[in-house]
Motif scaffolding. Structure first.
Motif, mmCIF file in Angstrom:
data_model
loop_
_atom_site.group_PDB
_atom_site.id
_atom_site.type_symbol
_atom_site.label_atom_id
_atom_site.label_comp_id
_atom_site.label_asym_id
_atom_site.label_seq_id
_atom_site.Cartn_x
_atom_site.Cartn_y
_atom_site.Cartn_z
ATOM 1 N N THR A 144 -1.757 141.603 -8.165
ATOM 2 C CA THR A 144 -0.745 142.278 -7.362
ATOM 3 C C THR A 144 0.257 142.999 -8.247
ATOM 4 N N ILE A 145 0.641 142.330 -9.344
ATOM 5 C CA ILE A 145 1.579 142.987 -10.248
ATOM 6 C C ILE A 145 0.970 144.278 -10.783
ATOM 7 N N GLY A 193 0.441 146.708 -7.880
ATOM 8 C CA GLY A 193 1.736 147.128 -7.361
ATOM 9 C C GLY A 193 2.437 148.057 -8.330
ATOM 10 N N VAL A 194 2.604 147.597 -9.567
ATOM 11 C CA VAL A 194 3.317 148.403 -10.556
ATOM 12 C C VAL A 194 2.505 149.640 -10.903
ATOM 13 N N ILE A 254 7.211 136.127 -9.563
ATOM 14 C CA ILE A 254 7.056 137.188 -10.556
ATOM 15 C C ILE A 254 6.744 138.558 -9.934
ATOM 16 N N PRO A 255 5.715 138.652 -9.069
ATOM 17 C CA PRO A 255 5.526 139.978 -8.450
ATOM 18 C C PRO A 255 6.724 140.398 -7.615
ATOM 19 N N ILE A 311 9.208 142.011 -9.998
ATOM 20 C CA ILE A 311 8.869 143.231 -10.739
ATOM 21 C C ILE A 311 8.711 144.447 -9.827
ATOM 22 N N ILE A 312 8.017 144.250 -8.698
ATOM 23 C CA ILE A 312 7.695 145.415 -7.859
ATOM 24 C C ILE A 312 8.947 146.126 -7.331
ATOM 25 N N VAL A 324 10.473 148.620 -9.866
ATOM 26 C CA VAL A 324 9.810 149.911 -10.068
ATOM 27 C C VAL A 324 10.157 150.864 -8.937
ATOM 28 N N LEU A 334 0.797 137.842 0.006
ATOM 29 C CA LEU A 334 1.035 139.271 0.159
ATOM 30 C C LEU A 334 2.249 139.500 1.052
ATOM 31 N N TRP A 391 5.495 138.590 -0.789
ATOM 32 C CA TRP A 391 5.834 139.593 -1.811
ATOM 33 C C TRP A 391 6.443 140.821 -1.163
#
Lengths: 410, 385
Positions: free
Chosen positions: A10-11, A14-15, B186-187, B190-191, B194, B247, B250
């Motif tokens: 996902t990271i 996603g990123v 973590i996700p 980070i997401i 961005v 999902l 997140w």
């Protein structure tokens, strides 16, 4: 699939997806749609630059719209429908059902109590800590420690304070520090000092503070000058009435504190004492939020121009006058910001009540009431109505913030 | 401040004492939990944690071994052993005085010999070793009672951590919940960074109609309570097939974190020097290049601030995980939820609760102390304008 791998994917997706979206959409705009060459090069560059901001903004606007803006409207709609009737429109039925529930009014009363006590206490403690730690050598270490609870979850803090409030039968050793301290009191002079005089002074101090703010708000009327427009006058009168009511409550509490007959020598189950248990829950949030208030107010205190303080001291002001008449007025704006920020946290408070009492023993609050309706009673109509009430309570702060932000940008 | 008028405030000591008091008051609850997580269940329920830091004096009633274990040495019948070891007590304790009757528990000091007539003679050493001798054979089924006053040094154990982290016990184990929390966090940290960074750049450095309105919207959305989002979004997630799961959580955290992220980053980016950006434009850099090569590296402090906020918030969150993640199987439980469940099922087992809570607190505390500077900066940027 293993959740850890899924998370990693996902990271990356996603990123990577975001970056790829931004990169390729920009490329597409510049190279294909409006290429900066050929006969219309100049016009194309202008057009591309008109569209580009929206490329940058699109994912954010989409997510904000879907996850914050749309739910506000959808919740409002749901609060007028009934699940049992397949989502049929039922007007204000959910609201009238909610208003007829005693639990709801208990939650409202408790939320109002939280709203008065927690921001006031956190700001006051934060101001005290900021002022004191700024003047000593090991102040930064002290600040770190008072700030530390900010990192602790509400649930973790609940466990910490459940241990503090723990109760054992009278013939056993107390393992909760509060009961251990409480059992030291026997009704003598020390008890009078710590359990009657000190709380009374604190409550009276709070009342005096509110009275002072009320006086400041109503000052234009006393002076007979212009008090602003009709809205402002109404606001001032309202704030004055509210302040008078809080002062009255404080004075009554002072009388009650001296009149109360305390059951010395018996261990108390603090969290089941109706009404007072609310304050034991509030302590948890005050403990967490004081550090926040301290950090911000400390920065504001350091931002005060030295000259004003020097001038005051030269003119013969004592430290208390310097603090209350020179420093406080200069950081009033910051105090309001801290106060409203903590108010927002208080309005949404859920975890502490959920983990410690789950709204039993008259400690219900709105957010937990809503969660209860939603997931235990599966009644989304009333749950949405409760959420709308929270939104209504938040909206004055929302409007105030937007107003300030716009004023600043001009 | 005080010394400018030529006097040093005489109240300095009062300030020191007040701050020390305040710090103790703020530290005390956490220390209580921390100390408790290193004590056994019996210790926790026997005395307050603050007493565990000092040697404690206890009165114990201990029994010698049963007559069945006597040995004959010449004409004497002997029972030997250690009082603490025989009774499963803490062997690090030291006996000061002891007695052989409940009415006289302090008749003898350690090392003395007590004559119990027909029951024999007994010597008890400070470390609990005893020697019970008699001229005739011992009879009966149970050993002799000895009343001792012993001083026990502080004792701590790592067993609770063993139980909570490594045992694999399905109700107590936090290991799975720990990794689930990490997987959520973590996700979800980070997401949004961005997505928000691009939007913040557009709002800070690009001119387009409606920019002021958009910023106002972001400020407004900053305070929208997420309680409002629960019902519609859960219905949406169930409707489009995401259901309850990683999902969903997140996406939810990304959505809820965006207003603060955009707000913080925009405020920071607006303050960057205009010259750099205009020079780059003159040199022919595109907006995308300016953003990735100039703005992003310069905005590192703001990015770090928001990352810490979002990390702490997602790690400590209970409500969003409960609504969007945890389904009926409980496979995806996070630590906050696990602790709440422990409070319900094991409310009295403080050794498990304290340890579990401390495991969940430890990571944010480390992050907090390591990156406090950025956290403070973020707080100041977020609320003082």
């Amino acid at each position: 699939m293993n959740p850890a791998i899924q998370g990693l994917l996902t990271i990356i997706i996603g990123v990577g997806g975001c970056v790829a979206y931004f990169f390729f959409s920009n490329q597409f705009l510049d190279k294909v749609l409006f290429p900066a060459k050929g006969p219309n090069a100049g016009r194309n560059i202008n057009r591309a630059n008109q569209i580009r901001p929206w490329l940058f903004l699109f994912p954010a606007i989409f997510a904000l719209g879907l996850y914050l803006a749309y739910p506000v409207i959808e919740t409002l709609r749901l609060s007028f429908t009934d699940r049992d009737q397949g989502g049929a429109f039922v007007g204000f039925a959910n609201y009238s059902q909610m208003f007829s529930e005693q639990k709801f009014w208990e939650a409202m009363r408790n939320n109002m109590l939280w709203l008065i006590v927690v921001p006031a206490a956190s700001t006051a403690f934060g101001l005290l800590a900021a002022q004191l730690t700024d003047r000593i050598g090991w102040g930064n270490i002290a600040k770190s420690i008072i700030f530390m609870p900010m990192a602790i979850s509400f649930v973790g803090a609940s466990v910490i304070f459940k241990l503090v409030y723990d109760t054992r039968p009278v013939d056993q050793d107390q393992i909760g520090i509060l009961n251990a301290v409480w059992l030291q009191f026997d009704g003598g002079a020390g008890s009078f000092l710590f359990l009657k005089l000190m709380p009374a002074i604190m409550v009276a101090g709070f009342g005096a503070m509110v009275a002072y703010v009320g006086y400041l708000v109503l000052l234009p009327f006393f002076k007979g000058g212009r008090a602003g427009g009709a809205w402002l006058v109404a606001g001032r009168v309202l704030a004055g009435v509210l302040a008078a009511w809080i002062v009255f409550l404080s004075l009554r509490s002072v009388v009650n504190i001296f009149g109360a007959d305390l059951p010395y020598g018996e261990p108390e189950t603090w969290l089941t004492l109706p009404f007072y248990n609310n304050f034991f829950l509030m302590v948890v949030l005050i403990w967490i939020q004081t550090g926040f208030a301290m950090v911000i107010l400390s920065a504001a205190l350091r931002g005060i121009p030295e000259e004003t303080i020097e001038a005051a001291i030269v003119d013969g002001a004592n430290p208390f006058q310097v603090f209350f008449q020179i420093k406080i007025p200069q950081i009033m704006g910051t105090i309001v910001v801290v106060w409203t920020t903590i108010t927002l946290v208080v309005l949404k408070i859920f975890d502490i009540v959920f983990a410690m009492t789950n709204g039993q023993w008259e400690t219900q609050v709105l957010a937990n009431y809503m969660f209860d309706k939603l997931f235990r009673a599966s009644d989304w109509g009333v749950g949405s109505a409760a959420a709308i009430i929270i939104m209504v309570l938040v909206s004055p702060i929302l409007i105030w913030n937007v107003y300030n932000a716009r004023k600043e940008m001009r | 401040m005080d010394n400018i008028a030529g006097t040093k405030s005489s109240l300095t000591w009062a300030v020191h004492i007040s701050v020390a008091l305040l710090v103790c008051l703020w530290l005390f609850p956490t220390v209580g939990l921390f100390v408790s997580s290193f004590r056994t269940a019996d210790q926790i329920s026997a005395s307050g944690w603050w007493k565990s830091l000092f040697p404690s004096e206890q009165n114990l009633v201990l029994r010698t071994k049963a007559p069945g274990e006597q040995v004959q040495e010449g004409e004497l019948f002997v029972i030997e052993g250690n009082l603490f070891a025989d009774n499963d007590e803490n062997t690090a304790a030291t006996i000061s005085v002891w007695g052989t009757s409940s009415r006289a528990i302090a008749d003898y000091t350690a090392g003395d010999e007590a004559d119990m007539g027909d029951d024999g003679r007994i010597t008890v050493q400070p470390n609990g070793d005893y020697r019970l001798v008699n001229d005739v054979e011992f009879s009966g089924r149970r050993g002799e009672r000895v009343f001792v006053t012993a001083e026990t040094p502080p004792a701590f154990t790592l067993d609770n951590y063993q139980q909570v982290l490594l045992s694999g016990n399905s109700t107590d184990s936090m290991a799975k919940a720990f990794f689930n929390t990490l997987t959520v966090t973590i996700p979800a940290t980070i997401i949004p960074i961005v997505v928000a960074a691009f939007a913040a750049y557009a709002l800070a450095w690009m001119d387009f109609p409606g920019r002021a309105l958009l910023i106002a919207c972001v400020v407004g959305l900053l305070v929208v309570p997420l309680q409002l989002a629960l019902i519609p979004l859960l219905r949406l997630h169930l409707g489009i097939g995401i259901g309850k799961g990683y999902l969903g959580v997140w996406l939810a955290h990304t959505g809820f974190g965006l207003p603060l992220a955009i707000y913080l980053l925009r405020n920071y980016m607006v303050g960057l020097p205009r010259d750099i950006i205009e020079n780059a434009k003159v040199d022919g850099a595109t907006d995308f290049q300016i953003f990735t090569k100039i703005i992003l590296p310069l905005s590192f402090p703001a990015l770090a601030s928001f990352a810490i906020f979002q990390f702490l918030w997602t790690w400590n969150d209970l409500l969003v995980a409960k609504v969007f993640l945890i389904d009926a199987t409980g496979e995806t439980t996070v630590m906050t939820n696990q602790i709440v469940e422990l409070l319900g099922t094991r409310g009295g087992n403080w050794e498990i609760l304290a340890t579990a809570a401390f495991v969940s607190i430890a990571v944010p505390l480390v992050v907090f102390f390591a990156m406090q500077r950025y956290l403070v900066r973020g707080l100041l940027a977020g609320s003082v304008k």
